[in-house]
Design a protein around this motif. Structure first.
Motif, PDB file in Angstrom:
ATOM      1  N   GLY A 120     -20.382  -0.014 -50.381  1.00  0.00           N
ATOM      2  CA  GLY A 120     -19.230   0.718 -49.850  1.00  0.00           C
ATOM      3  C   GLY A 120     -19.629   1.928 -49.022  1.00  0.00           C
ATOM      4  N   SER A 121     -20.776   2.539 -49.325  1.00  0.00           N
ATOM      5  CA  SER A 121     -21.178   3.728 -48.562  1.00  0.00           C
ATOM      6  C   SER A 121     -21.527   3.363 -47.118  1.00  0.00           C
ATOM      7  CB  SER A 121     -22.388   4.395 -49.222  1.00  0.00           C
ATOM      8  OG  SER A 121     -22.048   4.821 -50.509  1.00  0.00           O
ATOM      9  N   THR A 152     -10.581  -3.881 -46.686  1.00  0.00           N
ATOM     10  CA  THR A 152      -9.465  -2.932 -46.693  1.00  0.00           C
ATOM     11  C   THR A 152      -9.414  -2.122 -45.399  1.00  0.00           C
ATOM     12  OG1 THR A 152     -10.487  -0.883 -47.519  1.00  0.00           O
ATOM     13  CG2 THR A 152      -9.998  -2.592 -49.164  1.00  0.00           C
ATOM     14  N   THR A 196     -23.147  -5.804 -49.883  1.00  0.00           N
ATOM     15  CA  THR A 196     -24.208  -6.120 -50.838  1.00  0.00           C
ATOM     16  C   THR A 196     -23.895  -5.616 -52.247  1.00  0.00           C
ATOM     17  OG1 THR A 196     -25.388  -4.092 -50.342  1.00  0.00           O
ATOM     18  CG2 THR A 196     -25.965  -6.022 -49.014  1.00  0.00           C
ATOM     19  N   THR A 197     -22.680  -5.081 -52.444  1.00  0.00           N
ATOM     20  CA  THR A 197     -22.222  -4.706 -53.789  1.00  0.00           C
ATOM     21  C   THR A 197     -20.864  -5.376 -53.991  1.00  0.00           C
ATOM     22  OG1 THR A 197     -20.981  -2.738 -53.120  1.00  0.00           O
ATOM     23  CG2 THR A 197     -23.330  -2.422 -53.593  1.00  0.00           C
TER      24      THR A 197
HETATM   25  P1  NAD Z   1     -23.111   2.315 -52.532  1.00  0.00           P
HETATM   26  O1  NAD Z   1     -22.798   1.644 -51.275  1.00  0.00           O
HETATM   27  O2  NAD Z   1     -23.298   3.810 -52.498  1.00  0.00           O
HETATM   28  O3  NAD Z   1     -24.382   1.626 -53.180  1.00  0.00           O
HETATM   29  C1  NAD Z   1     -24.877   2.106 -54.430  1.00  0.00           C
HETATM   30  C2  NAD Z   1     -26.405   2.071 -54.416  1.00  0.00           C
HETATM   31  O4  NAD Z   1     -26.831   0.727 -54.435  1.00  0.00           O
HETATM   32  C3  NAD Z   1     -27.024   2.692 -53.166  1.00  0.00           C
HETATM   33  O5  NAD Z   1     -28.174   3.393 -53.537  1.00  0.00           O
HETATM   34  C4  NAD Z   1     -27.366   1.465 -52.332  1.00  0.00           C
HETATM   35  O6  NAD Z   1     -28.395   1.738 -51.421  1.00  0.00           O
HETATM   36  C5  NAD Z   1     -27.748   0.474 -53.389  1.00  0.00           C
HETATM   37  N1  NAD Z   1     -27.562  -0.938 -53.037  1.00  0.00           N
HETATM   38  C6  NAD Z   1     -26.462  -1.489 -52.492  1.00  0.00           C
HETATM   39  N2  NAD Z   1     -26.602  -2.815 -52.404  1.00  0.00           N
HETATM   40  C7  NAD Z   1     -27.812  -3.113 -52.904  1.00  0.00           C
HETATM   41  C8  NAD Z   1     -28.536  -4.335 -53.100  1.00  0.00           C
HETATM   42  N3  NAD Z   1     -27.992  -5.502 -52.799  1.00  0.00           N
HETATM   43  N4  NAD Z   1     -29.770  -4.258 -53.632  1.00  0.00           N
HETATM   44  C9  NAD Z   1     -30.314  -3.080 -54.009  1.00  0.00           C
HETATM   45  N5  NAD Z   1     -29.656  -1.883 -53.868  1.00  0.00           N
HETATM   46  C10 NAD Z   1     -28.440  -1.913 -53.322  1.00  0.00           C
HETATM   47  O7  NAD Z   1     -22.013   2.055 -53.682  1.00  0.00           O
HETATM   48  P2  NAD Z   1     -20.645   1.242 -53.709  1.00  0.00           P
HETATM   49  O8  NAD Z   1     -20.147   1.416 -55.076  1.00  0.00           O
HETATM   50  O9  NAD Z   1     -20.778  -0.097 -53.134  1.00  0.00           O
HETATM   51  O10 NAD Z   1     -19.715   2.051 -52.696  1.00  0.00           O
HETATM   52  C11 NAD Z   1     -19.231   3.328 -53.010  1.00  0.00           C
HETATM   53  C12 NAD Z   1     -18.613   3.976 -51.788  1.00  0.00           C
HETATM   54  O11 NAD Z   1     -17.719   3.074 -51.162  1.00  0.00           O
HETATM   55  C13 NAD Z   1     -17.805   5.219 -52.124  1.00  0.00           C
HETATM   56  O12 NAD Z   1     -18.003   6.166 -51.106  1.00  0.00           O
HETATM   57  C14 NAD Z   1     -16.386   4.710 -52.135  1.00  0.00           C
HETATM   58  O13 NAD Z   1     -15.449   5.710 -51.868  1.00  0.00           O
HETATM   59  C15 NAD Z   1     -16.419   3.638 -51.075  1.00  0.00           C
HETATM   60  N6  NAD Z   1     -15.427   2.572 -51.258  1.00  0.00           N
HETATM   61  C16 NAD Z   1     -14.445   2.475 -50.332  1.00  0.00           C
HETATM   62  C17 NAD Z   1     -13.498   1.482 -50.449  1.00  0.00           C
HETATM   63  C18 NAD Z   1     -12.433   1.344 -49.409  1.00  0.00           C
HETATM   64  O14 NAD Z   1     -11.631   0.422 -49.450  1.00  0.00           O
HETATM   65  N7  NAD Z   1     -12.384   2.236 -48.442  1.00  0.00           N
HETATM   66  C19 NAD Z   1     -13.559   0.563 -51.515  1.00  0.00           C
HETATM   67  C20 NAD Z   1     -14.575   0.684 -52.453  1.00  0.00           C
HETATM   68  C21 NAD Z   1     -15.533   1.701 -52.303  1.00  0.00           C
END
Ligand code: NAD
Length: 340
Positions: free
Chosen positions: A83-84, A113, A105-106
């Motif tokens: 999401g980041s 969205t 990738t998460t």
């Molecule tokens: P993230 O994107 O911050 O990832 C978390 C950690 O996992 C990071 O260190 C990343 O580098 C690592 N990572 C990600 N995929 C990986 C993989 N396949 N293998 C190894 N490492 C990996 O976390 P998140 O929870 O996916 O996203 C959170 C962010 O997304 C927040 O800022 C949140 O507000 C936003 N978000 C927005 C929406 C929306 O609809 N706008 C929805 C959900 C989340």
């Protein structure tokens, strides 16, 4: 939308399909290898890479990426990450209206969205705009095989939260409630398998597919108290996104349960548990997820302020909580007690 294993190989054709030829590849520090592979696959279409995406989309990071975008006359965004990274891509699209191709990738669901949260001077604000909706989403299960178990569990907790709140959203329909129920059941089945064997392709496929459906629910219907609380805890108190969702969800379910017994019965059934709240708590805590806001770094003294902030603004919810209700709910989440 493309879904499967090995689907990264379709990226070049997707860039051609959107009619662009100068791609800026976005990633976070943990996925630089995947971003490099994407560059190789794109060949001359990849004109630059930016690998510094950060949680909560800080505007300073977006400004740096925007400079790189302009310096290379990029005409297309390609994000590989959670999401980041997708948030950074959306923030750039908002400022440039460039098309986005995203590879999640998460299990966070942001790719489906029209919502963007951004942080400026420590304050997080959220907007909705079709300009930030990605043009193409490419799900490649292979990229999720290396997502560490601890992150996989809390990220799946994030996906569960979208599906749960979709079930009692005021604007839910069959088109959202059916996939929401299926996603909850799939997460309950696949997550323990992934926790014991993170490279199990069938379980990873089921989990990513459930996360996609939960993300579609997040984009389609209005979220309630749970998302409001997590927004406050992340935006104003700096708590980590997926972990906070995982800790708070059982407590919001317990609070909302008396007002919406039928969705709660469906959630419990999908989880194979006797109660929805305890079922969610047991699923994630048994796989090592954090259970308390205390462990995530929230000070007990901040609970009343967080409760007060969460009463502000408009959001739909089956019950209309007072600040005192929310203080009690957050206190349970702070302690990490198992709801009944
Ligand atoms: P993230 O994107 O911050 O990832 C978390 C950690 O996992 C990071 O260190 C990343 O580098 C690592 N990572 C990600 N995929 C990986 C993989 N396949 N293998 C190894 N490492 C990996 O976390 P998140 O929870 O996916 O996203 C959170 C962010 O997304 C927040 O800022 C949140 O507000 C936003 N978000 C927005 C929406 C929306 O609809 N706008 C929805 C959900 C989340």
């Amino acid at each position: 939308m493309i879904f499967g294993s090995g689907t990264l190989s379709s990226l070049r054709a997707e860039v051609e399909r959107v009619g662009r030829a100068r791609v800026l590849v976005l990633s976070g520090p943990a996925l630089l290898g995947a971003a490099e592979r994407v560059r190789e696959l794109l060949g001359p279409y990849a004109v630059a890479s930016f690998g510094d995406a950060a949680m909560h989309t800080p505007v300073e990071v977006t400004a740096r990426a925007l400079d790189l975008l302009h310096a290379n006359a990029a005409d297309c965004l390609l994000a590989v990450g959670g999401g980041s990274t997708i948030g950074l891509s959306k923030a750039l699209a908002l400022r440039t209206e460039l098309p986005q191709i995203v590879v999640p990738t998460t299990y966070a669901g942001s790719e489906l969205t029209p919502i963007l949260g951004q942080t400026s001077n420590g304050v997080k604000s959220t907007l909705r705009s079709d300009v930030v909706l990605p043009r193409t989403v490419v799900y490649d299960v292979d990229l999720t095989l290396g997502l560490p178990v601890a992150l996989s569990v809390v990220s799946a907790g994030n996906a569960l939260a979208h599906a749960v709140e979709a079930l009692y959203a005021p604007d839910t329909t069959d088109r959202t409630s059916r996939p929401a129920r299926t996603a909850i059941a799939a997460i309950a089945r696949a997550l323990p398998v992934v926790a014991s064997n993170p490279r199990d392709v069938a379980a990873r496929t089921a989990l990513l597919s459930a996360a996609r459906d939960a993300g579609a629910c997040l984009g389609a219907v209005r979220m309630g108290l749970h998302h409001k609380l997590c927004h406050v805890l992340g935006g104003s108190f700096g708590l980590p996104h997926a972990e906070t969702h995982t800790v708070v969800l059982p407590h919001v379910i317990a609070y909302n349960a008396p007002a919406v017994p039928e969705p709660m019965r469906e959630i419990a059934l999908a989880l194979g548990a006797s109660s929805a709240a305890a079922g969610v708590y047991d699923l994630t805590s048994s796989l090592g997820a954090p259970t308390s806001l205390r462990d995530l770094g929230l000070s007990e003294a901040d609970v009343p302020a967080a409760a007060q902030l969460a009463t502000e603004g408009e959001y739909p919810n089956p019950r209309h909580p007072t600040a005192a209700d929310l203080e009690q709910l957050l206190h349970h989440a702070w302690l990490g007690t198992r709801p009944a």
